[in-house]
Write a protein that holds these residues in place. Sequence first.
Motif, PDB file in Angstrom:
ATOM      1  N   GLU A 143     -20.962 -10.182   4.174  1.00 14.80           N
ATOM      2  CA  GLU A 143     -19.990  -9.136   4.697  1.00 14.80           C
ATOM      3  C   GLU A 143     -18.542  -9.511   5.310  1.00 14.80           C
ATOM      4  N   VAL A 144     -18.389 -11.190   5.871  1.00 14.22           N
ATOM      5  CA  VAL A 144     -17.309 -10.777   5.944  1.00 14.22           C
ATOM      6  C   VAL A 144     -16.644 -11.368   4.509  1.00 14.22           C
ATOM      7  N   LEU A 145     -17.471 -12.060   3.506  1.00 11.35           N
ATOM      8  CA  LEU A 145     -16.055 -12.856   2.314  1.00 11.35           C
ATOM      9  C   LEU A 145     -15.887 -10.816   1.834  1.00 11.35           C
ATOM     10  N   GLN A 146     -16.565 -10.261   1.843  1.00 11.07           N
ATOM     11  CA  GLN A 146     -15.958  -8.816   1.359  1.00 11.07           C
ATOM     12  C   GLN A 146     -15.656  -7.782   2.331  1.00 11.07           C
ATOM     13  N   SER A 147     -15.565  -8.488   3.310  1.00 18.41           N
ATOM     14  CA  SER A 147     -14.053  -7.557   4.485  1.00 18.41           C
ATOM     15  C   SER A 147     -12.638  -6.879   3.886  1.00 18.41           C
ATOM     16  N   ASP A 148     -12.308  -6.103   4.197  1.00 20.68           N
ATOM     17  CA  ASP A 148     -10.828  -5.966   4.486  1.00 20.68           C
ATOM     18  C   ASP A 148     -10.136  -7.239   4.652  1.00 20.68           C
ATOM     19  N   ALA A 149     -10.700  -8.042   5.685  1.00 26.29           N
ATOM     20  CA  ALA A 149      -9.633  -8.906   6.031  1.00 26.29           C
ATOM     21  C   ALA A 149      -9.480  -9.988   5.023  1.00 26.29           C
ATOM     22  N   LEU A 193      -4.849 -11.261  -1.198  1.00 23.90           N
ATOM     23  CA  LEU A 193      -3.687  -9.508  -2.171  1.00 23.90           C
ATOM     24  C   LEU A 193      -2.573 -10.976  -0.766  1.00 23.90           C
ATOM     25  N   ASP A 194      -2.624 -11.227   0.330  1.00 25.82           N
ATOM     26  CA  ASP A 194      -1.471 -11.968   0.779  1.00 25.82           C
ATOM     27  C   ASP A 194      -0.796 -13.015   0.537  1.00 25.82           C
ATOM     28  N   THR A 195      -1.560 -13.657   0.320  1.00 24.30           N
ATOM     29  CA  THR A 195      -2.098 -15.160  -0.607  1.00 24.30           C
ATOM     30  C   THR A 195      -1.336 -15.731  -1.614  1.00 24.30           C
ATOM     31  N   GLY A 227      -1.554 -11.428  -6.005  1.00 24.23           N
ATOM     32  CA  GLY A 227      -1.634 -10.794  -7.651  1.00 24.23           C
ATOM     33  C   GLY A 227      -2.322 -12.022  -8.435  1.00 24.23           C
ATOM     34  N   ALA A 228      -2.124 -13.145  -8.203  1.00 25.02           N
ATOM     35  CA  ALA A 228      -2.492 -14.292  -8.862  1.00 25.02           C
ATOM     36  C   ALA A 228      -4.307 -14.294  -9.157  1.00 25.02           C
ATOM     37  N   VAL A 229      -4.900 -14.063  -7.680  1.00 20.97           N
ATOM     38  CA  VAL A 229      -5.649 -13.824  -6.889  1.00 20.97           C
ATOM     39  C   VAL A 229      -6.091 -11.801  -7.320  1.00 20.97           C
ATOM     40  N   ILE A 230      -7.463 -11.675  -7.759  1.00 16.66           N
ATOM     41  CA  ILE A 230      -7.281 -10.001  -7.592  1.00 16.66           C
ATOM     42  C   ILE A 230      -8.403  -9.602  -6.471  1.00 16.66           C
ATOM     43  N   PRO A 231      -8.845  -9.490  -5.557  1.00 11.00           N
ATOM     44  CA  PRO A 231     -10.047  -9.378  -5.189  1.00 11.00           C
ATOM     45  C   PRO A 231     -10.637  -8.512  -5.392  1.00 11.00           C
ATOM     46  N   VAL A 232     -12.507  -8.878  -5.972  1.00 11.87           N
ATOM     47  CA  VAL A 232     -13.071  -7.690  -6.534  1.00 11.87           C
ATOM     48  C   VAL A 232     -13.764  -6.151  -5.242  1.00 11.87           C
ATOM     49  N   GLU A 233     -13.795  -5.022  -6.831  1.00 11.34           N
ATOM     50  CA  GLU A 233     -13.817  -4.255  -6.180  1.00 11.34           C
ATOM     51  C   GLU A 233     -15.658  -4.243  -5.881  1.00 11.34           C
ATOM     52  N   ARG A 234     -15.402  -3.539  -4.359  1.00 16.71           N
ATOM     53  CA  ARG A 234     -16.839  -3.122  -4.096  1.00 16.71           C
ATOM     54  C   ARG A 234     -17.673  -1.747  -4.232  1.00 16.71           C
TER      55      ARG A 234
END
Length: 60
Positions: free
Chosen positions: A36-42, A48-50, A53-60
């Motif tokens: 839940e935490v790893l897939q959270s908006d936070a 994205l902020d850190t 664009g070099a790392v892209i979060p996976v789409e849920r």
Amino acid sequence: MKDPIAVESAANNPYANIITVRRGDEERPEIKTLVEVLQSDAIRSFILDTYKGAVIPVER
């Protein structure tokens, strides 16, 4: 990250990190919380902020 030659899609990407647990442990509360935490908006915002664009979060 500003002018990439190519950008992989985040949706259905086979190179996404996978959370793996032993069989039978998938229902443990701490495992469910971790997912839940790893897939959270936070976390998505952090990535994205850190990584800008070099790392892209996976789409849920």
